[in-house]
Design an enzyme around this catalytic site. Structure first.
Site, PDB file in Angstrom:
ATOM      1  N   ASN A 137       0.802  -1.233   0.000  1.00 22.87           N
ATOM      2  CA  ASN A 137       0.000   0.000   0.000  1.00 22.87           C
ATOM      3  C   ASN A 137       0.832   1.279   0.000  1.00 22.87           C
ATOM      4  O   ASN A 137       0.436   2.281  -0.590  1.00 22.87           O
ATOM      5  CB  ASN A 137      -1.019  -0.011   1.154  1.00 22.87           C
ATOM      6  CG  ASN A 137      -0.392  -0.169   2.514  1.00 22.87           C
ATOM      7  OD1 ASN A 137       0.707  -0.695   2.664  1.00 22.87           O
ATOM      8  ND2 ASN A 137      -1.104   0.277   3.539  1.00 22.87           N
ATOM      9  N   GLU A 234       3.964  -4.119  12.494  1.00 25.49           N
ATOM     10  CA  GLU A 234       2.954  -3.069  12.324  1.00 25.49           C
ATOM     11  C   GLU A 234       1.850  -3.680  11.474  1.00 25.49           C
ATOM     12  O   GLU A 234       2.045  -3.944  10.288  1.00 25.49           O
ATOM     13  CB  GLU A 234       3.560  -1.828  11.655  1.00 25.49           C
ATOM     14  CG  GLU A 234       2.668  -0.598  11.738  1.00 25.49           C
ATOM     15  CD  GLU A 234       1.806  -0.398  10.500  1.00 25.49           C
ATOM     16  OE1 GLU A 234       0.596  -0.745  10.574  1.00 25.49           O
ATOM     17  OE2 GLU A 234       2.319   0.095   9.500  1.00 25.49           O
ATOM     18  N   CYS A 268      -3.310   1.584   6.900  1.00 21.34           N
ATOM     19  CA  CYS A 268      -3.561   1.092   8.261  1.00 21.34           C
ATOM     20  C   CYS A 268      -3.916   2.236   9.197  1.00 21.34           C
ATOM     21  O   CYS A 268      -4.719   2.063  10.110  1.00 21.34           O
ATOM     22  CB  CYS A 268      -2.339   0.343   8.782  1.00 21.34           C
ATOM     23  SG  CYS A 268      -1.958  -1.155   7.879  1.00 21.34           S
TER      24      CYS A 268
END
Length: 467
Positions: A137, A234, A268
């Site tokens: 992403n 993460e 995120c």
């Protein structure tokens, strides 16, 4: 998933790549370990010179790599350029600050003497070869925010990137060598996910960092735990965006749109759940929905596009299932709610605002990875906290208030790795970044990030009895 560039705006497969064989993976492991043995002894000034050289190269090539990223995963090209520019700034920041961040730490003289030492200190030493498993992403930024501090600390890196961004991965694997870093300091491994375990278990690999999905994080953490190797994770996020009565509602709504649809909603740290006090709920909802509905969805290579396609066909299908489930269970789509009209090619999804969310809906618990916002009405700050924390995730959070008492309450009670007031969550090299709960552990960026992959070594010198 095949290793291939598939244009998400058209669904067309542009290039395919063969995965590296076992012999080539072994060659790169040998090179990474050999490079570490030599590179770890270089001075900070030399590492900074090399990293600044890499930053200069990236800055001169940001237009080309931006178009590559857009082609591979669909982010608007203006956002891709901004991503490259952020990487340049971060590389230069670590080149400038790494020496001070990793300077020896000396306790007070009296404390050292209490330990029986003539002198004592802590020294940060690099761990070795670090495997980075990275997502599509933010295909440049996610890697650079690991690579810049890791290389400045004296580590070497192996990159296993997402299989749908192979050209970006290859670019990164070449960038640091072209900048002058010794051969083997940073290499790309074009391998499938099934080959990660063998690399991670290799004794020449000291640690791993992963940004990605919770299942991927669980897998890497389990393998690394079995090998007793350091990891930083993460993972996903479902960040709350809380709006209280004292907020500037127009600014909050305007920023909320950016916070929700950045990177086509596939972030995120994007705000996903909008928790609004009842006193300002109607005003915020009207302004927010109007702005979401006005976004231009289209070709991500067009400079005027606000929202491009989702990166994968499966990603769009997953998002559609979440929205359809919510609507079946009573939610109302104030705008969007499906594919744009005329979008017969590519993996586009309309910016969507859902109201009437209940705890029985999947979207209340699961991460919506796309331009879909959910609205919640609350009657107090305490209720806002309860709704915000009612998630398995805890990456970051956003709060709009001018009340100092509310600021203290939200900092104290929100279960998240960050609390951003009167603005949207963003990462910056000077600030630690990471989450709690199912959003992972460890920190990236700032001093905390560069120290994650260091051996914090206690050095103790006994007093000379002849003195």
């Amino acid at each position: 998933m095949p290793i291939a560039t598939v244009n998400p705006a058209t669904g067309e497969t542009l290039r395919t790549f063969d995965a590296l064989g076992a012999d080539e993976v072994e060659r790169r492991l040998v090179a990474a370990h050999a490079a570490f043995r030599a590179y770890r002894t270089t001075e900070f000034a030399e590492r900074a010179r090399l990293l600044n050289s890499a930053a200069d190269l990236l800055e001169s090539e940001q237009q080309d790599i931006a178009r590559t990223m857009t082609t591979e995963m669909g982010k608007p090209v203006a956002a891709a350029r901004a991503e490259a520019a952020k990487c340049v700034r971060t590389m230069r920041w670590y080149a400038r600050h790494a020496a001070e961040l990793l300077a020896d730490e000396h306790p007070a003289r009296a404390d050292a003497e209490d330990s029986g030492a003539d002198r004592a200190y802590a020294r940060y030493r690099p761990l070795g070869v670090v495997l980075a498993v990275m997502p599509w992403n933010f295909p440049l930024w996610q890697v650079v925010r690991f690579a810049a501090p890791a290389l400045m600390a004296g580590n070497t890196g192996l990159l296993k990137h997402a299989s749908n961004v192979p050209q970006t991965a290859l670019y990164l694997g070449e960038l640091f060598e072209r900048a002058g870093f010794p051969r083997g300091c940073f290499q790309t491994l074009l391998i499938g996910s099934g080959a990660v375990e063998a690399v991670l278990r290799d004794p020449r690999v000291a640690a791993a960092t992963l940004t990605g999905s919770e299942p991927a994080g669980r897998s890497v953490a389990a393998i690394a735990g079995d090998e007793v190797k350091k990891t930083v994770l993460e993972l996903g996020g479902s960040d709350p965006y809380i709006v209280m009565p004292s907020a500037d509602i127009e600014r909050a709504a305007r920023t909320a749109v950016t916070a929700r649809v950045q990177n086509n909603g596939q972030s995120c740290i994007a705000a996903k759940r909008f928790i609004v006090h009842t006193d300002v709920y109607d005003a915020f909802t009207e302004e927010f929905t109007t702005r979401m509905a006005a976004l231009k969805v289209g070709d991500p290579q067009d400079e005027s596009t606000d929202v491009g396609p989702l990166a994968t066909e499966q990603g769009r299908s997953d998002l559609e299932e979440l929205v359809d489930d919510a609507v079946r269970r009573g939610a109302t789509a104030l705008c969007g709610g499906g594919r744009p009209e005329g979008a017969d090619r590519g993996w586009f999804y309309s910016p969507t605002v859902l109201m009437g969310i209940t705890t029985e809906m999947r979207i209340h618990r699961e991460e919506a990875f796309g331009p879909v916002a959910t609205l919640y009405r609350v009657a107090s700050a305490d209720e806002a906290v309860r709704v915000a924390n009612d998630t398995p995730f805890g990456l970051s959070s956003n709060v709009w208030t001018r009340d100092d008492g509310e600021v203290d309450l939200f900092v104290r009670d929100l279960e998240a790795g960050g609390v951003f007031f009167n603005g949207m969550t963003a990462s910056h090299p000077a600030l630690p970044f990471g989450g709690v709960k199912r959003s992972g552990y460890g920190r990236e960026l700032a001093a905390h990030g560069i120290r994650e992959f260091c051996n914090i070594t206690t050095v103790w010198h006994g007093a000379d009895p002849g003195e």
